[in-house]
Write an enzyme that holds these catalytic residues in place. Structure first.
Site, mmCIF file in Angstrom:
data_model
loop_
_atom_site.group_PDB
_atom_site.id
_atom_site.type_symbol
_atom_site.label_atom_id
_atom_site.label_comp_id
_atom_site.label_asym_id
_atom_site.label_seq_id
_atom_site.Cartn_x
_atom_site.Cartn_y
_atom_site.Cartn_z
ATOM 1 N N ARG A 47 7.357 -3.701 -13.905
ATOM 2 C CA ARG A 47 6.822 -4.637 -12.913
ATOM 3 C C ARG A 47 7.041 -6.049 -13.470
ATOM 4 O O ARG A 47 7.136 -6.249 -14.675
ATOM 5 C CB ARG A 47 5.343 -4.372 -12.661
ATOM 6 C CG ARG A 47 5.074 -2.956 -12.116
ATOM 7 C CD ARG A 47 3.703 -2.865 -11.489
ATOM 8 N NE ARG A 47 3.335 -1.497 -11.161
ATOM 9 C CZ ARG A 47 3.600 -0.902 -10.005
ATOM 10 N NH1 ARG A 47 4.247 -1.540 -9.062
ATOM 11 N NH2 ARG A 47 3.212 0.347 -9.780
ATOM 12 N N ILE B 108 5.457 6.433 -3.313
ATOM 13 C CA ILE B 108 4.662 7.604 -2.915
ATOM 14 C C ILE B 108 3.641 7.211 -1.853
ATOM 15 O O ILE B 108 3.169 8.050 -1.121
ATOM 16 C CB ILE B 108 3.947 8.256 -4.124
ATOM 17 C CG1 ILE B 108 3.035 7.261 -4.838
ATOM 18 C CG2 ILE B 108 4.950 8.873 -5.068
ATOM 19 C CD1 ILE B 108 2.066 7.925 -5.797
ATOM 20 N N ASP B 109 3.312 5.913 -1.779
ATOM 21 C CA ASP B 109 2.269 5.481 -0.833
ATOM 22 C C ASP B 109 2.711 5.581 0.632
ATOM 23 O O ASP B 109 1.888 5.531 1.532
ATOM 24 C CB ASP B 109 1.865 4.026 -1.118
ATOM 25 C CG ASP B 109 1.074 3.888 -2.407
ATOM 26 O OD1 ASP B 109 0.873 4.914 -3.082
ATOM 27 O OD2 ASP B 109 0.668 2.765 -2.745
ATOM 28 N N MET C 295 -3.888 8.293 -5.294
ATOM 29 C CA MET C 295 -3.241 6.981 -5.172
ATOM 30 C C MET C 295 -3.108 6.590 -3.705
ATOM 31 O O MET C 295 -3.154 7.440 -2.813
ATOM 32 C CB MET C 295 -1.882 7.006 -5.847
ATOM 33 C CG MET C 295 -1.992 6.894 -7.352
ATOM 34 S SD MET C 295 -0.407 6.634 -8.117
ATOM 35 C CE MET C 295 -0.882 6.393 -9.818
ATOM 36 N N GLY C 296 -2.880 5.340 -3.491
ATOM 37 C CA GLY C 296 -2.787 4.800 -2.132
ATOM 38 C C GLY C 296 -3.500 3.459 -2.129
ATOM 39 O O GLY C 296 -4.699 3.388 -1.919
ATOM 40 N N ARG C 297 -2.728 2.440 -2.428
ATOM 41 C CA ARG C 297 -3.315 1.124 -2.655
ATOM 42 C C ARG C 297 -3.863 0.513 -1.374
ATOM 43 O O ARG C 297 -5.033 0.178 -1.291
ATOM 44 C CB ARG C 297 -2.203 0.239 -3.211
ATOM 45 C CG ARG C 297 -2.690 -0.840 -4.097
ATOM 46 C CD ARG C 297 -1.527 -1.600 -4.649
ATOM 47 N NE ARG C 297 -1.315 -1.332 -6.061
ATOM 48 C CZ ARG C 297 -0.163 -1.566 -6.679
ATOM 49 N NH1 ARG C 297 0.873 -1.996 -6.008
ATOM 50 N NH2 ARG C 297 -0.050 -1.341 -7.957
ATOM 51 N N GLU D 141 -7.494 5.436 -3.580
ATOM 52 C CA GLU D 141 -7.934 4.412 -4.553
ATOM 53 C C GLU D 141 -8.238 3.054 -3.922
ATOM 54 O O GLU D 141 -9.044 2.286 -4.435
ATOM 55 C CB GLU D 141 -6.881 4.240 -5.643
ATOM 56 C CG GLU D 141 -5.540 3.730 -5.089
ATOM 57 C CD GLU D 141 -4.486 3.509 -6.143
ATOM 58 O OE1 GLU D 141 -4.827 3.381 -7.317
ATOM 59 O OE2 GLU D 141 -3.304 3.467 -5.764
ATOM 60 N N TYR E 95 -1.336 9.744 -12.323
ATOM 61 C CA TYR E 95 0.127 9.772 -12.396
ATOM 62 C C TYR E 95 0.724 11.165 -12.229
ATOM 63 O O TYR E 95 1.935 11.305 -12.085
ATOM 64 C CB TYR E 95 0.579 9.152 -13.723
ATOM 65 C CG TYR E 95 0.099 7.726 -13.859
ATOM 66 C CD1 TYR E 95 0.641 6.715 -13.081
ATOM 67 C CD2 TYR E 95 -0.925 7.402 -14.738
ATOM 68 C CE1 TYR E 95 0.186 5.409 -13.174
ATOM 69 C CE2 TYR E 95 -1.391 6.094 -14.840
ATOM 70 C CZ TYR E 95 -0.835 5.100 -14.057
ATOM 71 O OH TYR E 95 -1.288 3.817 -14.139
ATOM 72 N N ARG F 131 2.921 11.648 -9.226
ATOM 73 C CA ARG F 131 4.190 10.921 -9.054
ATOM 74 C C ARG F 131 5.155 11.062 -10.241
ATOM 75 O O ARG F 131 6.351 10.804 -10.084
ATOM 76 C CB ARG F 131 3.934 9.438 -8.744
ATOM 77 C CG ARG F 131 3.400 8.640 -9.899
ATOM 78 C CD ARG F 131 3.308 7.153 -9.577
ATOM 79 N NE ARG F 131 3.396 6.376 -10.789
ATOM 80 C CZ ARG F 131 3.067 5.103 -10.911
ATOM 81 N NH1 ARG F 131 2.643 4.432 -9.865
ATOM 82 N NH2 ARG F 131 3.197 4.485 -12.053
HETATM 83 N N1 ATP Z 1 7.780 -11.318 -3.612
HETATM 84 C C1 ATP Z 1 8.611 -10.939 -4.569
HETATM 85 N N2 ATP Z 1 9.749 -11.623 -4.787
HETATM 86 C C2 ATP Z 1 10.612 -11.243 -5.745
HETATM 87 N N3 ATP Z 1 10.416 -10.182 -6.544
HETATM 88 C C3 ATP Z 1 9.307 -9.468 -6.398
HETATM 89 C C4 ATP Z 1 8.346 -9.797 -5.398
HETATM 90 N N4 ATP Z 1 7.340 -8.905 -5.469
HETATM 91 C C5 ATP Z 1 7.662 -8.072 -6.467
HETATM 92 N N5 ATP Z 1 8.836 -8.396 -7.014
HETATM 93 C C6 ATP Z 1 9.498 -7.713 -8.119
HETATM 94 O O1 ATP Z 1 9.840 -6.383 -7.745
HETATM 95 C C7 ATP Z 1 9.602 -5.484 -8.802
HETATM 96 C C8 ATP Z 1 8.717 -4.361 -8.353
HETATM 97 O O2 ATP Z 1 7.594 -4.843 -7.630
HETATM 98 P P1 ATP Z 1 6.201 -4.055 -7.625
HETATM 99 O O3 ATP Z 1 5.718 -3.874 -9.011
HETATM 100 O O4 ATP Z 1 5.320 -4.731 -6.677
HETATM 101 O O5 ATP Z 1 6.583 -2.594 -7.149
HETATM 102 P P2 ATP Z 1 7.120 -2.079 -5.763
HETATM 103 O O6 ATP Z 1 8.574 -2.291 -5.680
HETATM 104 O O7 ATP Z 1 6.311 -2.692 -4.663
HETATM 105 O O8 ATP Z 1 6.864 -0.531 -5.894
HETATM 106 P P3 ATP Z 1 5.458 0.238 -5.841
HETATM 107 O O9 ATP Z 1 4.432 -0.710 -5.305
HETATM 108 O O10 ATP Z 1 5.706 1.379 -4.966
HETATM 109 O O11 ATP Z 1 5.190 0.653 -7.235
HETATM 110 C C9 ATP Z 1 8.991 -6.280 -9.931
HETATM 111 O O12 ATP Z 1 9.991 -6.501 -10.903
HETATM 112 C C10 ATP Z 1 8.553 -7.565 -9.291
HETATM 113 O O13 ATP Z 1 8.652 -8.662 -10.159
HETATM 114 O O1 F6P Z 2 -0.352 2.013 -12.677
HETATM 115 P P1 F6P Z 2 0.851 1.473 -12.022
HETATM 116 O O2 F6P Z 2 2.120 1.898 -12.638
HETATM 117 O O3 F6P Z 2 0.773 0.019 -11.808
HETATM 118 O O4 F6P Z 2 0.942 2.147 -10.570
HETATM 119 C C1 F6P Z 2 -0.139 2.339 -9.701
HETATM 120 C C2 F6P Z 2 0.269 2.087 -8.271
HETATM 121 O O5 F6P Z 2 1.560 2.537 -7.979
HETATM 122 C C3 F6P Z 2 1.566 3.280 -6.781
HETATM 123 O O6 F6P Z 2 1.745 4.617 -7.125
HETATM 124 C C4 F6P Z 2 2.701 2.830 -5.893
HETATM 125 O O7 F6P Z 2 3.879 3.152 -6.492
HETATM 126 C C5 F6P Z 2 0.214 3.029 -6.144
HETATM 127 O O8 F6P Z 2 -0.239 4.099 -5.385
HETATM 128 C C6 F6P Z 2 -0.641 2.772 -7.340
HETATM 129 O O9 F6P Z 2 -1.713 1.908 -7.027
HETATM 130 MG MG MG Z 3 4.389 -2.146 -3.864
#
Ligand code: ATP
Ligand code: F6P
Ligand code: MG
Length: 544
Positions: free
Chosen positions: A231, A286-287, A330-332, A386, A441, A444
């Protein structure tokens, strides 16, 4: 006599594979004819059967059937309009875009070839809506249909592709990596395929690895991602600079909403720099909170794993006096996992999701329902997503806690409910057997199940075909079962949530038998997270 809706169209017959988008606004006018009773029509758009049966149904030519039946009293025209989804394409900013024949067409192609070479035309589309009310005007959106094109915008032999996985883990990530690699190599003959390690930051801070069919052969059997993930770390300029420096033409980004927001910016920056680079995203989470598409990959597997936790909770509470099992899933912001896992298990008495606020104490509140379950069945299974009930456990908004990607950190609603329920019954001097399961976890960090594996295969192949067709800034996914290309910008404008007016939520409520705990349903004076025991007397109070 049959009643048939006709779209009164221009006098010219539409071209053979023309997309709906080409037709613009049309009016649907009721039309009746005896001879039509022999026609075999369906509710989907198609050429009138008379097109082929010229003699018998001559009058039908050059017209379209939109629906086979309509009530006779309905006479007013219905307006239907079609808009093409604005999927960005390299040709929008590169004027000298050469095209090449698809390798399937080359006689010396050693690559995989579909037997019937069924290419997709740019005129083929997927409509966003298959259910409609005949009396309501329809504004339909048509997305380009996914699949291989006869002409492609890259010479496959010179293509360099990069694949990255970002965000939380999800069953099927490895399958997508595998199938991107396989499709690039075997359907297009691409040799230079790179894996970017550890998410977006890996573009500029890590060595990349080479991917080939041998390397990815068995990875679909593994959970997680062989490329790693992270992230945060999204640095637009550094990433695009790395893409340019390594001469990459196609970027495949696998991730959720945050990842796709980043990918949309990458595509836009490549457009601004006029780079012959396509950016494709394969939506993961997964959400299941990605809009427009039917569902995101990994969701099915997560639900299957979550059901195991519910089964365990049910077994436990069945064996102890006044057993109360709480399963936190899970499920934000969306409660799809909790909803589907509860529905599939059929042993859940209450399911709490972020979309539905709930009152805990007081008449009509959660505690009253817990008492009812215990008195009627001597046990209860409660599933909570969650993100539900954050008003009870949310962190102090003045010091909002965010993760590295900017996502809000959630309070622990599972433990809160555990303690709240246990202490409520202790106060009453009642014995309850509390069981708490939080598989976190475990739902997933597993390999994808059979259905997700096939789904991931289709997503990956569609993404490769889209990139070779010249699309960029697009996400791929099924819309009512047919795979399409969707602008990333449309995907990130909203987050999909459980629709409480949808019949799936009704099915859940019917299955659990839970009442509506939302504050609007609770009598005045009992609202909010107050304690029923300090509230005015109610009949339920004395039971508790
Ligand atoms: N608004 C944004 N603009 C550019 N990059 C972003 C933005 N939001 C998130 N990112 C980048 O995307 C990557 C993943 O984002 P995030 O951790 O929110 O997971 P996600 O792709 O939403 O997946 P999930 O929520 O299902 O785990 C990270 O490297 C983060 O820095
Ligand atoms: O603990 P982490 O890796 O930040 O991930 C938790 C989040 O990721 C998700 O599984 C989405 O990918 C959410 O349901 C959960 O809140
Ligand atoms: Mg996300």
């Amino acid at each position: 006599m049959e009643n048939v809706h006709w779209i009164r169209q221009s006098k010219e017959a539409p071209p053979e594979r023309s997309s709906m988008a080409a037709f613009g606004s049309v009016a649907v006018v009721p039309f009746q004819h005896k001879k039509l009773s022999s026609v075999n029509y369906s509710c989907r758009y198609f050429y009138a059967n008379g097109w082929k049966k010229k003699k018998k149904l001559r009058f039908q030519r050059k017209r379209w059937i939109v629906s086979s039946t309509c009530p006779p009293e309905e006479t007013s025209p219905i307006s239907v309009s079609f808009t093409s989804a604005p999927v960005p394409h390299l040709s929008h900013f590169l004027t000298d875009l050469d095209t090449f024949p698809h390798p399937f067409l080359l006689q010396d192609a050693t690559s995989y070839r579909p037997l019937n070479l069924n290419f997709i035309s740019e005129q083929d589309g997927v409509i966003n809506k298959v259910v409609w009310n005949k009396q309501e005007p329809q504004n339909l959106v048509v997305y380009p249909r996914a699949g291989p094109r006869e002409r492609i915008v890259f010479d496959p032999k010179s293509v360099k592709a990069a694949i990255v996985t970002c965000g939380g883990l999800c069953p099927g990530l490895n399958t997508v990596i595998r199938e991107l690699t396989e499709c690039l190599r075997y359907q297009y003959g691409v040799v230079d395929i790179f894996g970017v390690l550890q998410g977006y930051r890996g573009f500029y801070s890590k060595e990349w690895i080479r991917l080939d069919p041998e390397r990815v052969d068995a990875i679909h059997k593994l959970g997680g991602t062989i490329l790693g993930s992270s992230r945060g770390g999204f640095d637009l300029n550094k990433i695009v600079d790395a893409i340019v420096q390594r001469g990459i033409h196609q970027v495949y980004v696998i991730g959720g909403d945050g990842t796709i927001r980043g990918a949309a910016q990458l595509s836009e920056e490549c457009r601004r720099r006029k780079l012959r680079v396509t950016v494709a995203s394969i939506p993961k989470t997964i959400d299941n909170d990605i809009p427009i598409i039917d569902k995101s990959f990994g969701f099915d597997t997560a639900v299957q794993e979550a059901s195991k936790a519910i089964d365990a909770a049910h077994t436990e509470v069945s064996c102890f006096p006044n057993g109360i099992g709480i399963v936190k899933l899970m499920g934000r912001n969306s409660g799809f996992i909790a909803l589907y896992a509860s529905l599939s298990s059929r042993e859940v008495d209450c399911c709490l999701i972020p979309e539905v606020p709930f009152v805990i104490h007081g008449r009509g509140g959660l505690m009253e329902y817990v008492a009812k379950c215990l008195s009627e069945r001597g046990k209860m299974v409660l599933v909570v997503a969650e993100g539900a009930g954050q008003e009870y456990v949310g962190n102090d908004p003045s010091v909002e806690q965010l993760d590295a990607s900017g996502n809000k950190k959630l309070g622990d609603i599972g433990h809160f409910l555990y303690e709240e329920i246990e202490s409520t019954w202790k106060k009453q001097g009642m014995e309850v057997s509390m069981k708490y399961i939080d598989p976190t976890y475990m739902i997933r960090a597993v390999a994808s199940n059979a259905s997700d594996n096939i789904y991931c295969t289709l997503l990956a192949h569609s993404a490769v075909h889209g990139a070779f067709a010249g699309y960029t800034g697009f996400t791929v996914g099924p819309i009512h079962g047919r795979h399409a290309y969707i602008p990333m910008t449309e995907i990130v404008t909203a987050q999909k949530q459980v629709d409480l007016r949808d019949r799936m939520w009704s099915r859940l409520v019917n299955s659990t038998g839970q009442p509506d705990f939302s504050p609007r349903n609770i009598p005045k004076g009992f609202q909010g997270p107050c304690n029923i025991y300090s509230s005015p007397q109610s009949s339920q109070e004395s039971i508790l």
